[in-house]
Design an enzyme around this catalytic site. Sequence first.
Site, short mmCIF file in Angstrom:
data_model
loop_
_atom_site.label_atom_id
_atom_site.label_comp_id
_atom_site.label_asym_id
_atom_site.label_seq_id
_atom_site.Cartn_x
_atom_site.Cartn_y
_atom_site.Cartn_z
CG PHE A 98 18.48 -19.47 -10.59
CD1 PHE A 98 17.59 -20.17 -11.48
CD2 PHE A 98 18.56 -18.06 -11.29
CE1 PHE A 98 17.35 -19.97 -12.82
CE2 PHE A 98 18.35 -17.90 -12.45
CZ PHE A 98 17.70 -18.61 -12.91
CG HIS A 127 21.91 -8.67 -0.97
ND1 HIS A 127 20.69 -8.39 -1.07
CD2 HIS A 127 21.74 -9.86 -1.60
CE1 HIS A 127 19.79 -9.19 -1.35
NE2 HIS A 127 20.54 -10.12 -1.83
CG HIS A 128 27.64 -8.98 -1.41
ND1 HIS A 128 28.17 -8.60 -2.36
CD2 HIS A 128 26.47 -9.68 -1.71
CE1 HIS A 128 27.68 -8.90 -3.48
NE2 HIS A 128 26.55 -9.85 -3.40
CE LYS A 131 21.81 -7.19 -5.07
NZ LYS A 131 21.97 -7.99 -6.20
#
Length: 215
Positions: A98, A127-128, A131
Amino acid sequence: MNFGVVGYKGRMGTLIVQTFKEHKHNPVLLVDKEVLLEKDRPEVIVDFSQPEALELTLSLCEKYNVPLVLGTTALAKNHFKTLKDFSKKQPVVQSYNFSIGINLIAKILAEFSKNFEEWDVELVEIHHSQKKDKPSGTAILLEKALKREIQKHSLRIGGIPGEHLVIFANEGETITISHRAISRKAFALGALKAAEWVLTRKSGFYTFSDVLKEE
Ligand SMILES: NC(=O)C1=CN([C@@H]2O[C@H](COP(=O)(O)OP(=O)(O)OC[C@H]3O[C@@H](n4cnc5c(N)ncnc54)[C@H](OP(=O)(O)O)[C@@H]3O)[C@@H](O)[C@H]2O)C=CC1
Ligand SMILES: O=C(O)C1=N[C@H](C(=O)O)C[C@H](O)C1
């Protein structure tokens, strides 16, 4: 507006409640694992949780006869089928990302995909470490925009909110298109835009790029 959030205790859910409240919207339905708090009728439900929650989410959308904004990733074919069926009754905005930036990159990749036909291309997503899914939903979204199957490499490290690099190379040169989410607020603001937009829609299956098109 009165809104509902599925996954409200999570990283995104917490920020969505906070961001929507900052814009004078009221959380009236809060759902998480084994939690269902119903204070009032929501006008829209926003889901950033796990695919397993989708059945409950759609049953709540049916119960209140309201649209859905869905950010959850790792959806399977059967989830899309259920969503498309539901979208005949109420509007659905589904996107694996989004943020405005990723949707702009997807547009660029779709427009220029023909120009890159002779180039090698691979994608790296970072990513972290919390995830759950890989590859990221965004990697799948960008691959779709490119209209070809590509190698996708996933790193899960530290607290990174989300970074995507699309790397093109031929014999003599490279092009890298990259996007880094500085904060999850970018996704929460996108979800807010989608939730406000979807209230003005008739039934149908929409993506975040449809929302941005009509700004
Ligand atoms: N489209 C976009 O722009 C973005 C999408 N995402 C996606 O959103 C989702 C959530 O991400 P994030 O907030 O980081 O994850 P979190 O794990 O922090 O939050 C998810 C929340 O949903 C809860 N949950 C899990 N299963 C269910 C269920 N069956 N019913 C109700 N609640 C459930 C979790 O509970 P518990 O912790 O107990 O499991 C948790 O509280 C992921 O799919 C992620 O990929 C994330 C960022 C942007
Ligand atoms: O889980 C996340 O954090 C994110 N998930 C989405 C994805 O899988 O692409 C969007 C964003 O990259 C953050």
